[in-house]
Design a protein around this motif. Structure first.
Motif, mmCIF file in Angstrom:
data_model
loop_
_atom_site.group_PDB
_atom_site.id
_atom_site.type_symbol
_atom_site.label_atom_id
_atom_site.label_comp_id
_atom_site.label_asym_id
_atom_site.label_seq_id
_atom_site.Cartn_x
_atom_site.Cartn_y
_atom_site.Cartn_z
ATOM 1 N N ARG A 116 0.837 -1.208 0.000
ATOM 2 C CA ARG A 116 0.000 0.000 0.000
ATOM 3 C C ARG A 116 0.870 1.256 0.000
ATOM 4 N NH1 ARG A 116 -4.786 1.758 3.516
ATOM 5 N NH2 ARG A 116 -3.915 0.495 5.169
ATOM 6 N N PHE B 207 2.508 1.699 -3.394
ATOM 7 C CA PHE B 207 1.626 2.317 -4.389
ATOM 8 C C PHE B 207 1.575 3.834 -4.192
ATOM 9 C CE2 PHE B 207 -2.500 3.840 -5.978
ATOM 10 C CZ PHE B 207 -2.344 3.484 -7.304
ATOM 11 N N ARG B 208 1.544 4.249 -2.947
ATOM 12 C CA ARG B 208 1.440 5.684 -2.673
ATOM 13 C C ARG B 208 2.644 6.441 -3.244
ATOM 14 N NH1 ARG B 208 2.059 8.152 2.776
ATOM 15 N NH2 ARG B 208 1.948 10.338 2.217
ATOM 16 N N GLY C 204 3.485 3.835 -7.197
ATOM 17 C CA GLY C 204 2.455 3.307 -8.097
ATOM 18 C C GLY C 204 2.060 4.372 -9.107
ATOM 19 N N ASP D 47 -0.296 6.420 -11.186
ATOM 20 C CA ASP D 47 -1.697 6.827 -11.354
ATOM 21 C C ASP D 47 -1.694 8.106 -12.212
ATOM 22 O OD1 ASP D 47 -0.729 8.780 -9.664
ATOM 23 O OD2 ASP D 47 -1.878 8.135 -7.911
ATOM 24 N N ARG D 48 -2.878 8.621 -12.487
ATOM 25 C CA ARG D 48 -2.954 9.792 -13.376
ATOM 26 C C ARG D 48 -2.206 10.994 -12.819
ATOM 27 N NH1 ARG D 48 -6.086 9.106 -17.970
ATOM 28 N NH2 ARG D 48 -7.377 7.282 -17.638
ATOM 29 N N ARG E 52 -1.998 -4.968 -10.175
ATOM 30 C CA ARG E 52 -2.845 -3.772 -10.209
ATOM 31 C C ARG E 52 -2.988 -3.206 -8.801
ATOM 32 N NH1 ARG E 52 -6.278 -3.290 -14.761
ATOM 33 N NH2 ARG E 52 -5.813 -4.883 -16.309
ATOM 34 N N GLY E 53 -2.909 -1.901 -8.693
ATOM 35 C CA GLY E 53 -3.027 -1.273 -7.377
ATOM 36 C C GLY E 53 -1.752 -1.364 -6.557
ATOM 37 N N ILE F 100 0.819 -0.171 -10.510
ATOM 38 C CA ILE F 100 0.074 0.577 -11.526
ATOM 39 C C ILE F 100 -1.417 0.573 -11.194
ATOM 40 C CG2 ILE F 100 -0.216 -1.434 -13.073
ATOM 41 C CD1 ILE F 100 0.430 0.586 -15.419
ATOM 42 N N ASP F 101 -2.058 1.710 -11.447
ATOM 43 C CA ASP F 101 -3.493 1.863 -11.242
ATOM 44 C C ASP F 101 -4.207 1.388 -12.512
ATOM 45 O OD1 ASP F 101 -5.930 2.684 -10.346
ATOM 46 O OD2 ASP F 101 -5.427 4.821 -10.184
ATOM 47 N N SER F 102 -5.286 0.636 -12.343
ATOM 48 C CA SER F 102 -6.037 0.140 -13.507
ATOM 49 C C SER F 102 -6.502 1.274 -14.411
ATOM 50 C CB SER F 102 -7.265 -0.658 -13.043
ATOM 51 O OG SER F 102 -6.848 -1.882 -12.514
ATOM 52 N N ASP F 103 -6.771 2.399 -13.804
ATOM 53 C CA ASP F 103 -7.233 3.565 -14.547
ATOM 54 C C ASP F 103 -6.265 3.951 -15.681
ATOM 55 O OD1 ASP F 103 -8.853 5.797 -14.980
ATOM 56 O OD2 ASP F 103 -7.534 7.049 -13.735
#
Ligand code: NCD
Length: 332
Positions: free
Chosen positions: A258, A261-262, A265, A267-268, A288-289, A292-295
């Motif tokens: 976690r 990811f912060r 990871g 994300d946009r 995922r997560g 890399i973010d699935s978004d």
């Protein structure tokens, strides 16, 4: 097939025939085996295979009568099936060796296995193994041509080739681009092969990740090293994310997935630092997560991840065709 589909397929085959050249080395063990013109020739050949692979009828007889052995001592889904499809589309007999049911599970050594399989006279051996240097060792014991499909933390040259193909098709070039390779660089053979091939093709490379997941003296690879992802991504044309290779970690390299990811990871928000029109890549399989973010992974406007899978088959067909041309040249 309609007349025009037939014509396109025929044109693709003609293009392939015109582009075939004998592979420069006996084996393909490292991305460093290719110089810039050789890599460009392979990418051109692979491009022609992409066109063929999009036709209904994709089978050629370039490897007819040849035997390709897939020796995957480590689990793999996409790389093994990619080589299997590549071999079959070129008309080879393809054998997949499953180490879990083979004599390796009974204690046979890599060399014993290699010598035994060699007696079955495979022309091409595609090898994946958990130990760095395994493909090279095996290549010294067999009479066929070896392709390294990933050896430990060392190299994965066909991955670098398919990544370069995906980049070249997206941007029209590789030279002059800035590629940020992010994440678990320490355990990544994908990163090592990509640094080598991207440099050969004239890209500039940055490595981004926490100090615990960065090889000591990574700067010696001729790259810029960043521990802050925002600085590492600033202005990058390509953001190549790496999987957190939990199976290669003994002990704790990251406090928690976690927290990882912060900070690392994709994300946009982090991606917004990259150049406008930047593309996102990942060799798969993705956590995922985690990295890399699935978004972003699933956004077709920015993600090349599905292209990479498609390009994998074409790039491997190019390598196998070129190795076969070398066999022909040697009169075997
Ligand atoms: C890579 C590998 O096996 O090195 N995956 C692949 O070839 N598709 C990367 C990884 O496992 O993370």
């Amino acid at each position: 097939m309609t007349a025009s589909a037939h014509d396109t397929a025929h044109a693709a085959i003609e293009t392939i025939r015109a582009r075939v050249f004998a592979f420069p080395k006996r084996h393909f063990l490292s991305a460093g085996d290719l110089n810039a013109p050789q890599a460009a020739d392979l990418l051109d050949l692979a491009d022609a295979f992409v066109a063929l692979n999009r036709q209904t009828s994709k089978t050629l007889d370039i490897l007819k009568g040849r035997t390709l052995m897939n020796l995957f001592f480590e689990n793999s889904t996409r790389t093994q099936s990619s080589f299997e499809l590549a071999g079959k589309r070129l008309g080879a007999d393809v054998v997949n060796m499953n180490p879990k049911t083979s004599s390796v599970a009974k204690g046979e050594t890599l060399i014993d296995t290699a010598v035994t399989l060699n007696a079955m006279r495979p022309d091409l051996l595609v090898v994946r193994h958990a130990s760095s240097g395994a493909a090279s060792l095996l290549s010294q014991k067999v009479s066929g041509h070896v392709v390294n499909a990933g050896d430990g933390q060392h190299e994965h040259p066909t991955q670098a080739l398919l990544d370069a193909l995906s980049i070249r098709r997206a941007f029209g070039r590789v030279s002059g681009l800035t590629v940020a390779i992010c994440g678990d660089v320490l355990h990544s053979r994908v990163a090592r092969s990509n640094v080598a091939l991207l440099h050969t093709l004239g890209a500039s490379v940055r490595l981004v990740g926490p100090p615990t997941l960065m090889p000591a003296q990574a700067e010696r690879w001729g790259v810029a090293v960043h521990h802050d992802i925002k600085a590492g991504l600033a202005g990058a044309d390509v953001v190549m994310m790496l999987r957190l290779q939990l199976e290669r970690m003994q002990g704790a390299f990251v406090p928690s997935t976690r927290e990882y990811f912060r900070f690392y990871g994709l994300d946009r928000e982090k991606l917004s630092r990259a150049a406008p029109g930047a593309k996102v890549m990942h060799p798969g399989p993705m956590n995922r997560g985690v990295e890399i973010d699935s978004d972003v992974a699933d956004d077709p406007a920015i993600s090349l991840i599905q292209d990479q899978v498609e390009m994998g088959v074409a790039a491997r067909m190019a390598v196998l065709t070129s190795l076969a041309a070398r066999i022909e040249e040697a009169g075997r």
